[in-house]
Design an enzyme around this catalytic site. Sequence first.
Site, PDB file in Angstrom:
ATOM      1  N   PHE A  29       0.862  -1.188   0.000  1.00 10.57           N
ATOM      2  CA  PHE A  29       0.000   0.000   0.000  1.00 10.57           C
ATOM      3  C   PHE A  29       0.893   1.231   0.000  1.00 10.57           C
ATOM      4  O   PHE A  29       1.868   1.295   0.748  1.00 10.57           O
ATOM      5  CB  PHE A  29      -0.926  -0.009   1.215  1.00 10.57           C
ATOM      6  CG  PHE A  29      -2.070   0.948   1.098  1.00 10.57           C
ATOM      7  CD1 PHE A  29      -3.197   0.621   0.375  1.00 10.57           C
ATOM      8  CD2 PHE A  29      -2.006   2.192   1.695  1.00 10.57           C
ATOM      9  CE1 PHE A  29      -4.261   1.502   0.249  1.00 10.57           C
ATOM     10  CE2 PHE A  29      -3.053   3.092   1.581  1.00 10.57           C
ATOM     11  CZ  PHE A  29      -4.186   2.744   0.852  1.00 10.57           C
ATOM     12  N   ALA A  63       0.071  -2.181   5.927  1.00 10.53           N
ATOM     13  CA  ALA A  63       0.768  -2.100   7.218  1.00 10.53           C
ATOM     14  C   ALA A  63       0.207  -3.057   8.261  1.00 10.53           C
ATOM     15  O   ALA A  63       0.948  -3.558   9.109  1.00 10.53           O
ATOM     16  CB  ALA A  63       0.728  -0.670   7.742  1.00 10.53           C
ATOM     17  N   ILE A  88       1.816   4.942   6.071  1.00  8.02           N
ATOM     18  CA  ILE A  88       0.435   5.236   6.461  1.00  8.02           C
ATOM     19  C   ILE A  88       0.274   6.753   6.405  1.00  8.02           C
ATOM     20  O   ILE A  88       0.971   7.480   7.111  1.00  8.02           O
ATOM     21  CB  ILE A  88       0.135   4.722   7.880  1.00  8.02           C
ATOM     22  CG1 ILE A  88       0.498   3.238   8.004  1.00  8.02           C
ATOM     23  CG2 ILE A  88      -1.331   4.962   8.235  1.00  8.02           C
ATOM     24  CD1 ILE A  88       0.558   2.736   9.438  1.00  8.02           C
ATOM     25  N   THR A  93     -10.552   9.909   8.248  1.00  7.35           N
ATOM     26  CA  THR A  93     -11.249   9.068   9.221  1.00  7.35           C
ATOM     27  C   THR A  93     -10.279   8.563  10.286  1.00  7.35           C
ATOM     28  O   THR A  93      -9.064   8.757  10.194  1.00  7.35           O
ATOM     29  CB  THR A  93     -11.898   7.848   8.529  1.00  7.35           C
ATOM     30  OG1 THR A  93     -10.850   6.990   8.048  1.00  7.35           O
ATOM     31  CG2 THR A  93     -12.788   8.274   7.371  1.00  7.35           C
ATOM     32  N   HIS A  95      -9.326   5.666  10.679  1.00 11.95           N
ATOM     33  CA  HIS A  95      -8.576   4.521  10.167  1.00 11.95           C
ATOM     34  C   HIS A  95      -7.057   4.725  10.301  1.00 11.95           C
ATOM     35  O   HIS A  95      -6.328   3.783  10.605  1.00 11.95           O
ATOM     36  CB  HIS A  95      -8.964   4.253   8.716  1.00 11.95           C
ATOM     37  CG  HIS A  95      -8.398   2.990   8.159  1.00 11.95           C
ATOM     38  ND1 HIS A  95      -8.789   1.741   8.597  1.00 11.95           N
ATOM     39  CD2 HIS A  95      -7.464   2.779   7.200  1.00 11.95           C
ATOM     40  CE1 HIS A  95      -8.131   0.818   7.936  1.00 11.95           C
ATOM     41  NE2 HIS A  95      -7.316   1.417   7.077  1.00 11.95           N
TER      42      HIS A  95
END
Length: 157
Positions: A29, A63, A88, A93, A95
């Site tokens: 990601f 992650a 990240i 949000t 999250h």
Amino acid sequence: MQAADQGYDPQQPHMDGRKLRIGIVQARFNAGITDALAKACKDELAALGVAADRIVHVQVPGALEVPVALQALAEQEAFDALVALGCIIRGETYHFELVANESGASVSRIALDYQIPIANAIITTENMEQAVARQTDKGRDAARVAVEMANLLEQLK
């Protein structure tokens, strides 16, 4: 026997990676960032003497999956140190906090449970610009931490 008796000098960390086996777990990601982290890390490991055939590099989706792969590598008892790579970026949000907190806590828990150094280079940033600014330095730092801590733990045995 104390560390000082074994020749450990905290001002001069042992950075010779020639005898080490290192495992790297990279989240895919934000791949542009994590690929740069991985390249910088592997380049620095090579500069520290870690041979390419003594590095195992695996990728996971994100992650939150990094700790599972780290644990699998730790269970093999074949590595002197591990490296966690990810990125990240804060969103709108909760999250971001969940992923950052859970991945960080899990990485630390695995290091302690398996008594293996893990260089945590899962970077957390507010935006992509911050991530880009950190990607190379954090990758290199992770390599140096892995080598130094692997050698330190060997000296402290």
